[in-house]
Write a protein that holds these residues in place. Structure first.
Motif, PDB file in Angstrom:
ATOM      1  N   ARG A   4       0.846  -1.197   0.000  1.00  0.00           N
ATOM      2  CA  ARG A   4       0.000   0.000   0.000  1.00  0.00           C
ATOM      3  C   ARG A   4       0.877   1.242   0.000  1.00  0.00           C
ATOM      4  NH1 ARG A   4      -5.267  -0.767   1.841  1.00  0.00           N
ATOM      5  NH2 ARG A   4      -5.746  -2.986   2.087  1.00  0.00           N
ATOM      6  N   MET A   5       0.579   2.144  -0.910  1.00  0.00           N
ATOM      7  CA  MET A   5       1.403   3.350  -0.980  1.00  0.00           C
ATOM      8  C   MET A   5       1.242   4.228   0.247  1.00  0.00           C
ATOM      9  SD  MET A   5       1.861   4.413  -4.946  1.00  0.00           S
ATOM     10  CE  MET A   5       2.940   5.770  -4.639  1.00  0.00           C
ATOM     11  N   SER A   6       0.135   4.069   0.950  1.00  0.00           N
ATOM     12  CA  SER A   6      -0.045   4.855   2.186  1.00  0.00           C
ATOM     13  C   SER A   6       0.981   4.438   3.237  1.00  0.00           C
ATOM     14  CB  SER A   6      -1.463   4.664   2.728  1.00  0.00           C
ATOM     15  OG  SER A   6      -1.696   3.290   2.982  1.00  0.00           O
ATOM     16  N   GLU A   7       1.555   3.243   3.071  1.00  0.00           N
ATOM     17  CA  GLU A   7       2.518   2.743   4.064  1.00  0.00           C
ATOM     18  C   GLU A   7       3.931   2.610   3.512  1.00  0.00           C
ATOM     19  OE1 GLU A   7       0.725  -0.987   5.024  1.00  0.00           O
ATOM     20  OE2 GLU A   7      -0.999  -0.051   5.999  1.00  0.00           O
ATOM     21  N   LEU A   8       4.059   2.686   2.197  1.00  0.00           N
ATOM     22  CA  LEU A   8       5.353   2.433   1.562  1.00  0.00           C
ATOM     23  C   LEU A   8       6.366   3.524   1.911  1.00  0.00           C
ATOM     24  CD1 LEU A   8       6.994   0.758  -0.542  1.00  0.00           C
ATOM     25  CD2 LEU A   8       6.024   2.247  -2.313  1.00  0.00           C
ATOM     26  N   PHE A   9       7.590   3.112   2.200  1.00  0.00           N
ATOM     27  CA  PHE A   9       8.657   4.070   2.503  1.00  0.00           C
ATOM     28  C   PHE A   9       9.117   4.693   1.194  1.00  0.00           C
ATOM     29  CE2 PHE A   9      13.219   4.951   3.605  1.00  0.00           C
ATOM     30  CZ  PHE A   9      12.936   5.995   4.467  1.00  0.00           C
ATOM     31  N   LEU A  10       8.438   5.764   0.824  1.00  0.00           N
ATOM     32  CA  LEU A  10       8.693   6.360  -0.487  1.00  0.00           C
ATOM     33  C   LEU A  10       8.304   7.829  -0.480  1.00  0.00           C
ATOM     34  CD1 LEU A  10       9.139   6.120  -3.650  1.00  0.00           C
ATOM     35  CD2 LEU A  10       6.685   5.702  -3.792  1.00  0.00           C
ATOM     36  N   ARG A  11       9.225   8.665  -0.948  1.00  0.00           N
ATOM     37  CA  ARG A  11       8.891  10.061  -1.240  1.00  0.00           C
ATOM     38  C   ARG A  11       9.386  10.332  -2.647  1.00  0.00           C
ATOM     39  NH1 ARG A  11       5.892   9.803   1.740  1.00  0.00           N
ATOM     40  NH2 ARG A  11       5.513  10.755   3.760  1.00  0.00           N
ATOM     41  N   THR A  12       8.475  10.708  -3.517  1.00  0.00           N
ATOM     42  CA  THR A  12       8.917  11.086  -4.861  1.00  0.00           C
ATOM     43  C   THR A  12       9.236  12.579  -4.854  1.00  0.00           C
ATOM     44  OG1 THR A  12       6.637  11.461  -5.517  1.00  0.00           O
ATOM     45  CG2 THR A  12       7.571   9.293  -5.999  1.00  0.00           C
ATOM     46  N   LEU A  13      10.110  12.973  -5.758  1.00  0.00           N
ATOM     47  CA  LEU A  13      10.507  14.383  -5.825  1.00  0.00           C
ATOM     48  C   LEU A  13       9.967  14.987  -7.106  1.00  0.00           C
ATOM     49  CD1 LEU A  13      14.291  13.941  -4.907  1.00  0.00           C
ATOM     50  CD2 LEU A  13      12.356  14.254  -3.351  1.00  0.00           C
ATOM     51  N   ARG A  14       9.515  16.241  -6.998  1.00  0.00           N
ATOM     52  CA  ARG A  14       8.975  16.893  -8.177  1.00  0.00           C
ATOM     53  C   ARG A  14      10.099  17.311  -9.137  1.00  0.00           C
ATOM     54  NH1 ARG A  14       3.958  20.484  -7.115  1.00  0.00           N
ATOM     55  NH2 ARG A  14       4.122  18.945  -5.477  1.00  0.00           N
ATOM     56  N   ASP A  15      11.234  17.725  -8.545  1.00  0.00           N
ATOM     57  CA  ASP A  15      12.295  18.291  -9.385  1.00  0.00           C
ATOM     58  C   ASP A  15      13.479  17.350  -9.503  1.00  0.00           C
ATOM     59  OD1 ASP A  15      10.952  20.754  -9.847  1.00  0.00           O
ATOM     60  OD2 ASP A  15      11.404  21.269  -7.748  1.00  0.00           O
ATOM     61  N   ASP A  16      14.210  17.529 -10.607  1.00  0.00           N
ATOM     62  CA  ASP A  16      15.427  16.749 -10.788  1.00  0.00           C
ATOM     63  C   ASP A  16      16.450  17.173  -9.756  1.00  0.00           C
ATOM     64  OD1 ASP A  16      14.509  15.334 -12.952  1.00  0.00           O
ATOM     65  OD2 ASP A  16      15.199  16.829 -14.401  1.00  0.00           O
ATOM     66  N   PRO A  17      17.207  16.205  -9.219  1.00  0.00           N
ATOM     67  CA  PRO A  17      18.293  16.584  -8.305  1.00  0.00           C
ATOM     68  C   PRO A  17      19.317  17.439  -9.053  1.00  0.00           C
ATOM     69  CG  PRO A  17      18.369  14.232  -8.844  1.00  0.00           C
ATOM     70  CD  PRO A  17      17.108  14.766  -9.423  1.00  0.00           C
ATOM     71  N   ALA A  18      19.885  18.400  -8.359  1.00  0.00           N
ATOM     72  CA  ALA A  18      20.722  19.405  -9.017  1.00  0.00           C
ATOM     73  C   ALA A  18      21.942  18.800  -9.715  1.00  0.00           C
ATOM     74  CB  ALA A  18      21.180  20.428  -7.978  1.00  0.00           C
ATOM     75  N   ASP A  19      22.550  17.793  -9.092  1.00  0.00           N
ATOM     76  CA  ASP A  19      23.821  17.320  -9.629  1.00  0.00           C
ATOM     77  C   ASP A  19      23.673  16.124 -10.568  1.00  0.00           C
ATOM     78  OD1 ASP A  19      22.893  15.716  -7.679  1.00  0.00           O
ATOM     79  OD2 ASP A  19      24.820  15.344  -6.720  1.00  0.00           O
ATOM     80  N   ALA A  20      22.450  15.758 -10.918  1.00  0.00           N
ATOM     81  CA  ALA A  20      22.268  14.577 -11.772  1.00  0.00           C
ATOM     82  C   ALA A  20      22.319  14.977 -13.241  1.00  0.00           C
ATOM     83  CB  ALA A  20      20.947  13.903 -11.444  1.00  0.00           C
ATOM     84  N   GLU A  21      23.166  14.268 -14.008  1.00  0.00           N
ATOM     85  CA  GLU A  21      23.335  14.638 -15.414  1.00  0.00           C
ATOM     86  C   GLU A  21      22.525  13.766 -16.360  1.00  0.00           C
ATOM     87  OE1 GLU A  21      27.594  14.315 -16.005  1.00  0.00           O
ATOM     88  OE2 GLU A  21      27.786  15.196 -14.004  1.00  0.00           O
ATOM     89  N   VAL A  22      22.445  12.481 -16.069  1.00  0.00           N
ATOM     90  CA  VAL A  22      21.824  11.589 -17.057  1.00  0.00           C
ATOM     91  C   VAL A  22      20.419  11.210 -16.613  1.00  0.00           C
ATOM     92  CG1 VAL A  22      24.081  10.720 -17.757  1.00  0.00           C
ATOM     93  CG2 VAL A  22      22.768   9.467 -16.050  1.00  0.00           C
ATOM     94  N   PRO A  23      19.552  10.890 -17.577  1.00  0.00           N
ATOM     95  CA  PRO A  23      18.153  10.615 -17.250  1.00  0.00           C
ATOM     96  C   PRO A  23      17.961   9.541 -16.189  1.00  0.00           C
ATOM     97  CG  PRO A  23      18.417  10.802 -19.623  1.00  0.00           C
ATOM     98  CD  PRO A  23      19.793  10.872 -19.034  1.00  0.00           C
ATOM     99  N   SER A  24      18.692   8.441 -16.259  1.00  0.00           N
ATOM    100  CA  SER A  24      18.465   7.362 -15.294  1.00  0.00           C
ATOM    101  C   SER A  24      18.758   7.849 -13.875  1.00  0.00           C
ATOM    102  CB  SER A  24      19.341   6.150 -15.615  1.00  0.00           C
ATOM    103  OG  SER A  24      20.710   6.492 -15.563  1.00  0.00           O
ATOM    104  N   HIS A  25      19.784   8.643 -13.733  1.00  0.00           N
ATOM    105  CA  HIS A  25      20.159   9.153 -12.409  1.00  0.00           C
ATOM    106  C   HIS A  25      19.047  10.049 -11.872  1.00  0.00           C
ATOM    107  CE1 HIS A  25      23.481  11.350  -9.898  1.00  0.00           C
ATOM    108  NE2 HIS A  25      22.736  10.568  -9.167  1.00  0.00           N
ATOM    109  N   LYS A  26      18.587  10.971 -12.721  1.00  0.00           N
ATOM    110  CA  LYS A  26      17.512  11.882 -12.304  1.00  0.00           C
ATOM    111  C   LYS A  26      16.272  11.098 -11.897  1.00  0.00           C
ATOM    112  CE  LYS A  26      18.948  15.486 -15.506  1.00  0.00           C
ATOM    113  NZ  LYS A  26      18.712  16.076 -16.816  1.00  0.00           N
TER     114      LYS A  26
END
Ligand code: ATP
Ligand code: MG
Length: 584
Positions: A4-26
């Motif tokens: 259940r996503m209500s319990e899953l240890f997960l936070r998605t981020l709206r923005d790309d991390p600043a130091d990530a260059e390639v799509p898979s990393h982002k």
């Protein structure tokens, strides 16, 4: 079990991390699969770990299928065996070293040839015990100079490494092709697009060696292939097609010219075309000498000059591969100051050779070729300096860049280039390590035979990023079914209590049919949930939304983008059929 996503240890981020260059990393960070800990070190959060485990299990099943037996070594390894193979020294700065409380040296293993060899030597003593194929799926450590692109190049990463042991060359060849075939099945199952290319053997030593490169523009490896013949090689492994020597008869004597301020190839070519030499001159007629310092493992820095046609650059990776295991660096101004005979911008073969500098040239610089090159004096060049007549280099080196359009080494056509990410490597090591450790067994004739060995690696953690790299769109990840963290993602997009109960029941039924189900039962808005579903990339998304009242749910194929409505009554069967149907 339903997650259940209500319990899953997960936070998605709206923005790309600043130091990530390639799509898979982002995407892997934004979607909450991994988190950075330090350069080249990542933690795997629940979704990422599920993907990683699935990749491992595909790899494991194919290794078992070729008779591989899984074992597990420590990552913390004593110095002794690495000393015997000379790799304690050869690895230089590339590995992590540490001492225990008694001052004994250890290494965090970058690969395990030594220990597999020692173990086999310790356990087995007769030809009857072979062939033998052992493997592990284990954490490796390398102090990479440039950890980049997230888990594509980590300083800690998971590798599947196998080692084959045989009593004869035929056995080694069988093991090699068994691994090669197994790797093809693995990458097929993982839906990775790849090519197999010839590789150089690097620090491992040995003979036949091929790499599996995943096709990707963000790859650090460049490979070339010849469409006519099927030849394909990592540029590091390309052997230049060597032109025939040219007879010296009739070649004019060299003439030294005052060329003014011409320290670069471009300025030299411009001078040459204005000098009335009676022909058009291009950069390819000039001989460029690049100065390096090189150090063998444990040795002292020594000068090395590399001569290449002036229209080509020296390729760092080819140079590195050619000099391996020695390390090198370009000569800087302080170094130049130490050697007054090196007149920067005007260095020629004669000055190098007269001063005892080791001089290696590109294989195109064959006897009888005539060059415009430095005369070892400021503002002076020599025209018509003939290789083999006026200077004799100490040898050749494969360091010049390989270019699209170059002739294929097999003579069959011209080369085209592309980039890739190394995902696997198969390698007939031969007796390098069994010699080092005198790993002999009793042969059929009662005499000792030296074992012959292969080593075979797959970048297990790197594959998670490679698959993400090859399968994503602007909205997020799109996992192939074989590695997706879940089979199906049920999104409750309707506040109605009935729909909510129905969705939960549907999830339970799908779970009952053996599917791995992620249920988005959070209180968030449908918009947020859809965005997350697209970002997370589970291959099938079931939306329980407005249609519920009319008896339908929507089935979205995240992998292809197709959508269709499915009647609630038939939903379980339809979804199971869709999820389990083989992809074309
Ligand atoms: P590379 O050229 O990319 O540095 P390598 O030739 O040093 O790789 P091998 O020693 O052949 O790598 O290791 C086997 C496999 O392990 C590679 O094919 C690759 O998939 C994976 N691998 C190697 N180094 C790393 C790393 N730093 N991070 C993640 N995976 C790696
Ligand atoms: Mg390799």
């Amino acid at each position: 079990m339903i997650t259940r996503m209500s319990e899953l240890f997960l936070r998605t981020l709206r923005d790309d991390p600043a130091d990530a260059e390639v799509p898979s990393h982002k995407l892997l960070i934004r979607a909450g699969y991994v988190r950075p800990v330090a350069p080249g070190l990542y933690s795997w959060l629940p979704l990422g770990l599920r993907v990683l485990r699935k990749i491992e299990s595909v790899v494991r099943s194919e290794m078992n299928a070729i008779g591989g037996q899984e074992i597990l070594f420590p990552a913390l390894l004593p110095r002794g065996p690495y000393e015997t193979s000379n790799r304690w020294t050869e690895y230089g700065d590339g590995v992590f070293r540490l001492k225990d409380r008694r001052g004994n040296d250890y290494m965090l293993g970058p690969t395990h040839e030594e220990f597999f060899t020692l173990t086999v030597k310790g356990e087995y003593s007769s030809y009857k015990d072979f062939p033998l194929r052992l493997y592990q799926i284990q954490t490796k450590y390398r102090d990479e100079a440039r950890p980049r692109a997230g888990i594509l190049r980590g300083r800690e990463f998971i590798m599947k490494d196998s080692y084959s042991f045989d009593v004869d060359d035929e056995g080694l060849e069988n093991a090699y092709y068994a691994h090669r075939d197994a790797y093809q099945r693995i990458f097929e199952r993982l839906a990775v697009r790849y090519v197999i290319v010839s590789a150089v053997s690097g620090a491992m030593g040995g003979s036949a060696s091929e790499e599996f490169l995943a096709e990707s523009d963000v790859g650090e490896d460049t490979y070339v292939r010849c469409p006519e013949s099927g030849y394909a090689a990592n540029v590091e492994a390309v052997i230049t097609a060597r032109p025939d020597s040219i007879p010296f008869d009739g070649l004019p004597e060299p003439v030294e010219y005052d060329t003014g301020d011409t320290p670069t190839i471009a300025t030299l070519v411009e001078w040459a075309n204005g000098a009335g030499l009676g022909r058009d001159v291009t950069a390819a007629d000039t001989l460029k000498n690049v100065l390096l310092k090189v150090r063998q493992p444990g040795g002292e820095w020594e000068l090395l000059a590399v001569g290449v046609p002036g229209d080509r650059d020296v390729d760092d990776k080819r140079l590195g591969a050619a000099l391996e295991p020695a390390e090198y660096s370009m000569l800087d101004d302080a170094d130049f100051a130490k050697y007054p005979f090196l007149v920067k911008g005007y260095i020629g073969p004669k000055g190098l050779l007269a001063n005892g500098v080791r001089y290696l040239v590109d294989p195109r610089i064959v006897d009888g070729t005539s060059w415009i090159t430095g005369a070892d004096k400021p503002g002076r060049h020599v025209v018509g300096l003939v290789a083999g007549r006026d200077f004799t280099p100490d040898g050749t080196i494969e360091a010049a860049e390989v270019r699209e359009g170059d002739p294929s080494p097999d003579g069959a056509g011209t080369l085209v280039a592309a980039r890739g990410i190394e995902i696997g490597h198969v390698f007939q090591l031969g007796r390098k390590y069994t010699d080092a450790f005198t790993a002999d067994v009793l042969g059929e004739d009662g005499k000792p035979v030296r074992l012959t060995m292969g080593s075979y690696g797959v970048g297990v953690s790197r594959l998670a990023a490679v698959i993400a790299e090859q399968h994503h769109d602007e909205l997020g990840l799109r996992w192939p079914s074989s590695v997706a963290p879940f089979d199906v993602h049920v999104v409750i997009a309707n506040k109605d209590a009935d729909a909510r109960t129905g969705a939960t029941q549907l999830a339970a039924d799908l779970d009952g049919r053996g599917l791995e189900v992620l249920l988005d039962d959070r209180k968030s808005s449908p918009g947020v949930k859809f965005k997350d579903a697209e970002l997370l990339g589970v291959p099938w998304i079931v939306v329980v939304g407005r249609g519920w009242a009319d008896g339908v749910v929507e089935l979205r194929d995240r992998f292809t983008g197709d959508k269709r409505e499915v009647p609630v009554d038939a939903a379980v069967g339809d979804i199971v059929a869709a999820v389990t149907a083989p992809r074309g």
